[in-house]
Enzyme design. Structure first.
Site, PDB file in Angstrom:
ATOM      1  N   TYR A  62      34.073  22.199  11.839  1.00  0.00           N
ATOM      2  CA  TYR A  62      34.774  21.471  12.898  1.00  0.00           C
ATOM      3  C   TYR A  62      35.697  20.392  12.331  1.00  0.00           C
ATOM      4  CZ  TYR A  62      31.932  23.642  16.550  1.00  0.00           C
ATOM      5  OH  TYR A  62      31.355  24.542  17.406  1.00  0.00           O
ATOM      6  N   PRO A 118      32.510  33.003  32.162  1.00  0.00           N
ATOM      7  CA  PRO A 118      33.586  33.053  33.157  1.00  0.00           C
ATOM      8  C   PRO A 118      34.605  31.944  32.918  1.00  0.00           C
ATOM      9  CG  PRO A 118      31.616  32.124  34.132  1.00  0.00           C
ATOM     10  CD  PRO A 118      31.236  32.538  32.752  1.00  0.00           C
ATOM     11  N   ASP A 120      37.191  30.588  34.342  1.00  0.00           N
ATOM     12  CA  ASP A 120      37.568  29.568  35.325  1.00  0.00           C
ATOM     13  C   ASP A 120      36.573  28.407  35.306  1.00  0.00           C
ATOM     14  OD1 ASP A 120      39.431  31.668  36.820  1.00  0.00           O
ATOM     15  OD2 ASP A 120      37.443  32.541  36.639  1.00  0.00           O
ATOM     16  N   SER A 143      42.572  30.980  29.864  1.00  0.00           N
ATOM     17  CA  SER A 143      43.432  32.176  29.847  1.00  0.00           C
ATOM     18  C   SER A 143      43.669  32.733  31.234  1.00  0.00           C
ATOM     19  CB  SER A 143      42.835  33.254  28.945  1.00  0.00           C
ATOM     20  OG  SER A 143      41.500  33.561  29.321  1.00  0.00           O
ATOM     21  N   ASP A 148      45.102  40.127  33.500  1.00  0.00           N
ATOM     22  CA  ASP A 148      45.134  40.863  34.765  1.00  0.00           C
ATOM     23  C   ASP A 148      46.571  41.017  35.255  1.00  0.00           C
ATOM     24  OD1 ASP A 148      41.971  40.404  35.576  1.00  0.00           O
ATOM     25  OD2 ASP A 148      42.888  38.658  34.640  1.00  0.00           O
ATOM     26  N   ALA A 150      49.223  41.091  33.373  1.00  0.00           N
ATOM     27  CA  ALA A 150      49.866  42.091  32.516  1.00  0.00           C
ATOM     28  C   ALA A 150      49.485  43.504  32.941  1.00  0.00           C
ATOM     29  CB  ALA A 150      49.484  41.852  31.062  1.00  0.00           C
ATOM     30  N   ARG A 153      51.456  44.322  36.161  1.00  0.00           N
ATOM     31  CA  ARG A 153      52.859  44.622  35.867  1.00  0.00           C
ATOM     32  C   ARG A 153      53.012  45.972  35.178  1.00  0.00           C
ATOM     33  NH1 ARG A 153      55.040  38.666  33.733  1.00  0.00           N
ATOM     34  NH2 ARG A 153      54.740  37.589  35.735  1.00  0.00           N
ATOM     35  N   HIS A 168      58.191  41.227  38.016  1.00  0.00           N
ATOM     36  CA  HIS A 168      57.622  39.897  38.226  1.00  0.00           C
ATOM     37  C   HIS A 168      56.537  40.007  39.297  1.00  0.00           C
ATOM     38  CE1 HIS A 168      60.527  37.811  35.688  1.00  0.00           C
ATOM     39  NE2 HIS A 168      61.415  38.672  36.159  1.00  0.00           N
ATOM     40  N   HIS A 175      39.417  34.928  37.501  1.00  0.00           N
ATOM     41  CA  HIS A 175      39.530  36.053  36.563  1.00  0.00           C
ATOM     42  C   HIS A 175      38.252  36.858  36.731  1.00  0.00           C
ATOM     43  CE1 HIS A 175      40.128  38.527  33.108  1.00  0.00           C
ATOM     44  NE2 HIS A 175      39.177  37.952  32.396  1.00  0.00           N
TER      45      HIS A 175
END
Length: 313
Positions: A62, A118, A120, A143, A148, A150, A153, A168, A175
């Site tokens: 660290y 998770p 979030d 992230s 998701d 990507a 799209r 777009h 997530h």
């Protein structure tokens, strides 16, 4: 520029490899509780450097994160077959309560990028720990639904026969299982999706919409069922986010960061389109969703908020 990676499992190591392939930064420091694993991954990845970009890749402690501009946190246990991301929460929250203070003790000026699931809830937890040290929540970023988005799209572009970079579209919210595909806001070539599809002689009937929704929402489960883990897609997504931060690209990404309110749900961390740069999240751009999508986003926010409350954050 120095980049730290804490957690050298499949996701952390693949993200490091993707950074070498993309030439992100100048030095990667890989830290793991399993020091032998960190040394082995750093050595293996460093052997790819002559075929890609001149980055220094080392294993460290660290203390060697000091001076890093971004620290990717991928520490934690992996998702088991059939296990939801929220079921991972209790185990990974305990790990984060040990890891995050150590990261911030040595890299207090860095932007934290959370990848562990998770994502979030763990991003919210990391931001809470950082906040106790006076670090703004905008410098703690998850992230979110970048992968998701990507996937969404990519599937749209396949149906239209065009480059996905010109589609777009955004996936919002958790997530995970309650994520929301923002169909009403999709544009292609500056045109609404339906108008562009009509010009191309294509269409998106309910069956195709349902199929794309299922593929985006359940992709991780299907991959985990076949190979026990996902790492190439998310590793590439993480390398892209780090690149945006390191070089202050000012990109719109569906990362997650603590928000004061989303659709009436207060103090929650979910993915929305954010302007991301060198100091983390710079601005948030809530999209103009239709009524059903707003209700779905509210539901997603409630699910994540309940999970946050379950660990007393």
């Amino acid at each position: 520029m120095k980049i730290g990676i804490v957690g050298c499992g499949f996701v952390g190591a693949t993200a490091a490899y993707a950074m070498v392939m993309r030439g992100v930064g100048r030095k990667l420091v890989m830290v793991d509780v399993n020091r032998a694993r960190a040394r082995a991954e750093a050595a293996d990845i460093s052997h790819a450097v002559p075929f890609a970009h001149a980055l220094e890749v080392i294993a460290g402690e660290y203390e060697e994160l000091e001076g890093a501009s971004v620290v990717l946190v991928a520490a934690g246990v992996g998702q088991k077959p059939g296990e939801t991301r929220l079921q991972l929460l209790e185990r990974n929250a305990a790990i984060f309560k040990e890891v995050i203070p150590q990261v911030l003790r040595h890299a207090g000026d860095a932007v934290l990028l959370v990848a562990s699931n998770p994502v979030d809830v763990l991003t919210h937890l990391a931001a809470s720990i950082a906040g106790e040290l006076g670090i703004p929540s905008s410098r703690v970023v998850g992230s979110g639904t970048t992968l998701d988005t990507a996937r969404f799209r990519s599937l749209l572009s396949s149906s239209l026969g065009i480059d996905p970079r010109h589609v777009h579209a955004y996936v919002l919210g958790e997530h995970g299982d309650s994520e929301v595909l923002g169909w009403s806001t999709v544009t292609v070539g500056g045109m609404p999706l339906d108008a562009f599809a009509h010009r191309k002689g294509a269409s998106f009937p309910p069956g195709l919409i349902a199929s794309i929704d299922h593929q985006v929402r359940h992709a991780a489960y299907e991959i985990i069922s076949g190979k026990q883990a996902t790492y190439y897609g998310i590793g590439s997504a993480l390398a892209n986010i780090v690149e945006v931060m390191v070089y202050d690209r000012r990109s719109i990404l569906t990362v997650c960061t603590p928000l004061p309110e989303v659709e009436g749900v207060e103090n929650v961390t979910i993915a929305l389109p954010h302007l991301v740069g060198g100091r983390g999240v710079l601005e948030t751009f809530p999209p103009a969703l239709d009524h059903m999508e707003r209700e779905a986003l509210r539901n997603s926010a409630r699910i994540v908020r309940n999970a946050i409350e379950s660990i007393n954050v």
